[in-house]
Design a protein around this motif. Structure first.
Motif, mmCIF file in Angstrom:
data_model
loop_
_atom_site.group_PDB
_atom_site.id
_atom_site.type_symbol
_atom_site.label_atom_id
_atom_site.label_comp_id
_atom_site.label_asym_id
_atom_site.label_seq_id
_atom_site.Cartn_x
_atom_site.Cartn_y
_atom_site.Cartn_z
ATOM 1 N N TYR A 194 16.539 38.019 60.438
ATOM 2 C CA TYR A 194 16.456 37.277 61.712
ATOM 3 C C TYR A 194 15.022 37.240 62.235
ATOM 4 N N ILE A 228 20.561 41.213 59.803
ATOM 5 C CA ILE A 228 19.772 42.234 60.491
ATOM 6 C C ILE A 228 19.533 43.355 59.479
ATOM 7 N N PRO A 229 18.278 43.568 59.068
ATOM 8 C CA PRO A 229 18.038 44.622 58.076
ATOM 9 C C PRO A 229 18.418 46.005 58.632
ATOM 10 N N ILE A 230 19.223 46.717 57.876
ATOM 11 C CA ILE A 230 19.672 48.055 58.267
ATOM 12 C C ILE A 230 18.799 49.049 57.514
ATOM 13 N N THR A 231 18.125 49.923 58.250
ATOM 14 C CA THR A 231 17.219 50.842 57.564
ATOM 15 C C THR A 231 17.833 52.230 57.424
ATOM 16 N N GLY A 232 18.841 52.538 58.229
ATOM 17 C CA GLY A 232 19.489 53.840 58.133
ATOM 18 C C GLY A 232 20.674 53.761 57.181
ATOM 19 N N GLN A 233 21.619 54.661 57.366
ATOM 20 C CA GLN A 233 22.778 54.707 56.475
ATOM 21 C C GLN A 233 24.034 54.103 57.084
ATOM 22 N N ALA A 234 23.955 53.625 58.324
ATOM 23 C CA ALA A 234 25.134 52.997 58.932
ATOM 24 C C ALA A 234 25.502 51.783 58.092
ATOM 25 N N GLU A 235 26.794 51.544 57.925
ATOM 26 C CA GLU A 235 27.219 50.413 57.103
ATOM 27 C C GLU A 235 27.046 49.091 57.826
ATOM 28 N N SER A 236 27.141 49.143 59.127
ATOM 29 C CA SER A 236 27.089 47.901 59.893
ATOM 30 C C SER A 236 26.820 48.224 61.351
ATOM 31 N N LEU A 237 26.667 47.170 62.132
ATOM 32 C CA LEU A 237 26.495 47.315 63.581
ATOM 33 C C LEU A 237 27.764 46.847 64.276
ATOM 34 N N ASN A 238 27.998 47.314 65.475
ATOM 35 C CA ASN A 238 29.044 46.748 66.320
ATOM 36 C C ASN A 238 28.725 45.261 66.507
ATOM 37 N N ALA A 240 29.136 43.108 68.892
ATOM 38 C CA ALA A 240 28.510 42.689 70.154
ATOM 39 C C ALA A 240 27.047 43.139 70.203
ATOM 40 N N VAL A 241 26.747 44.290 69.615
ATOM 41 C CA VAL A 241 25.359 44.764 69.551
ATOM 42 C C VAL A 241 24.556 43.856 68.611
ATOM 43 N N ILE A 245 21.267 41.572 69.585
ATOM 44 C CA ILE A 245 19.955 41.645 68.928
ATOM 45 C C ILE A 245 19.524 40.248 68.475
ATOM 46 N N ARG B 126 25.446 54.901 66.473
ATOM 47 C CA ARG B 126 25.612 54.056 65.275
ATOM 48 C C ARG B 126 24.449 53.069 65.152
ATOM 49 N N ASP B 129 21.292 54.862 64.096
ATOM 50 C CA ASP B 129 21.393 55.096 62.653
ATOM 51 C C ASP B 129 20.977 53.831 61.894
ATOM 52 N N ALA B 130 21.571 52.697 62.253
ATOM 53 C CA ALA B 130 21.273 51.430 61.568
ATOM 54 C C ALA B 130 19.802 51.041 61.693
ATOM 55 N N ARG B 251 11.759 49.507 66.628
ATOM 56 C CA ARG B 251 11.794 50.290 65.385
ATOM 57 C C ARG B 251 10.653 49.902 64.446
#
Lengths: 252, 252
Positions: A194, A228-238, A240-241, A245, B126, B129-130, B251
């Protein structure tokens, strides 16, 4: 002023039905619950046909102009009308505004493709409002905007920006015709971050279903898909969050 | 393998108590509910002292190494242990990891100042984490991280980044000593737009209480306060959405 003491009263039965999509569509109106929201409806000039209020609201200044439409109700009736455990005791029957697709588009738009959680959907409309979006289109399969839970999460944003219940395909076609981008939000091999698309341009952002993402027929029609690039280990975002973003990153 | 048929069993009573902060602190452990989360705990090498499982999980490959700690429970016992209406039927007693403040900080950190809604707090962890944040500090007055509702919203992120329950003042002092910025999120005359501070630097972002914002004593200690410019008519954003926008914008 009329006083209704029993939840079995016919007007109360009719009002309660306006919390369901079927009766909202039949009567072109919905039931709004709570003082803050009723005040927003009044201030925004929404079309209000009835107000049901417990005694403590009867002297409120804002209600004066609605004296003829106001009906006093007993606290037990308020409890029956509300889906919350401790209702504030005031409700309004508000017209669903007629919305037709604009002939031209500017600014940013949010399209909801079969998003199902009323809290998420209401929060997304509230976020679109805060981000200065032009409108929100509720595609088929998306939760009812006038569901009590959606209304609570929207916090009155339906009075600030137009809400359309419509076929997303028609809107996507119209945006394409106007040569405006429609951005999907889906991680696929063609998707781009994004942060790699320009902010502030007229466009539509499509948010898909919480579990299944966007419907294939709409995904095929997007100009580009964003992730949305995920840099941690969470599989996804909520959802609405994630929508928040994206909406703030792409706004003007 | 032991089989527990009654919710009155002493081990079940003890396990149920681990959903409350008082017993979590006393026993340094909490109760995790659901197969996805229990698998995350196992995969991340969390310290698991007991697993309560209904029959359908007993042959799961992931549980083999925990045979000695696994106790079969009847579905009624699962219903008693869970705060959801349709529990999956598997629970783990997981140790609360000992966390001490690092001697040096890098990357981004999230500080929670008396944030109270467990769904919001879990969603923020969460999101942190992401976004690749280094850790989350739960200040005093913030909801319990091991509350069943927080755990559900965190979706296992407590296994991906460290969670501290601590005095925010100590952390703010440590960041200042290390000459790292602590950004408050509060709209006041000195606040700057979040788009005006550099992204990717080591820093802490403080999120305040849903209704009251940050506590005055902490607000005084921030390096700078950030706000999210609202262009529409919404009065505010949902706190988890606002935190998500800030966390992703800042971030690395």
């Amino acid at each position: 002023m009329e006083f209704i003491q029993s939840a079995k009263n016919d007007q109360i039965k009719q009002a309660k039905k306006l919390t369901t999509r079927k009766y909202q569509e039949r009567n072109h109106s919905y039931l709004l619950d709570g003082w803050h929201l009723v005040k927003e409806a009044i201030q925004s000039g929404a079309e209000i046909s009835k107000i049901f209020a417990t005694e403590k609201y009867l002297n409120e200044r804002e209600l004066r102009a609605y004296y003829d439409q106001t009906i006093e109700i007993a606290p037990e009736v308020a409890q029956h009308l509300s889906d919350t455990q401790a209702p504030q005791g005031i409700f309004a029957v508000v017209a669903v505004p007629e919305q037709t697709m604009p002939a031209a588009f500017d600014g940013q738009w949010l399209f909801l493709d079969a998003v199902q959680d009323p809290g998420n959907v209401g929060t997304m409309v509230r976020t679109a409002d805060a981000a200065g979006y032009q409108g929100v289109v509720f595609g088929r399969g998306t939760v009812d905007p006038y569901n009590p839970k959606t209304l609570r999460a929207m916090q009155g944003s339906q009075f600030h920006l137009p809400i359309y219940q419509s076929d997303l395909g028609d809107w996507m076609t119209a945006f394409k015709k106007a040569q405006l981008p429609v951005y999907g939000s889906e991680l696929n091999p063609q998707a781009v971050s994004y942060t790699d698309v320009p902010a502030g341009e007229a466009m539509a952002l499509v948010v898909g279903n919480e579990g299944n993402g966007m419907q294939a027929q709409f995904l095929r029609q997007t100009t580009q898909n964003l992730y949305i690039p995920i840099t941690g280990q969470a599989e996804s975002l909520n959802v609405a969050v994630a929508a928040g973003i994206l909406m703030f990153a792409l706004r003007g």
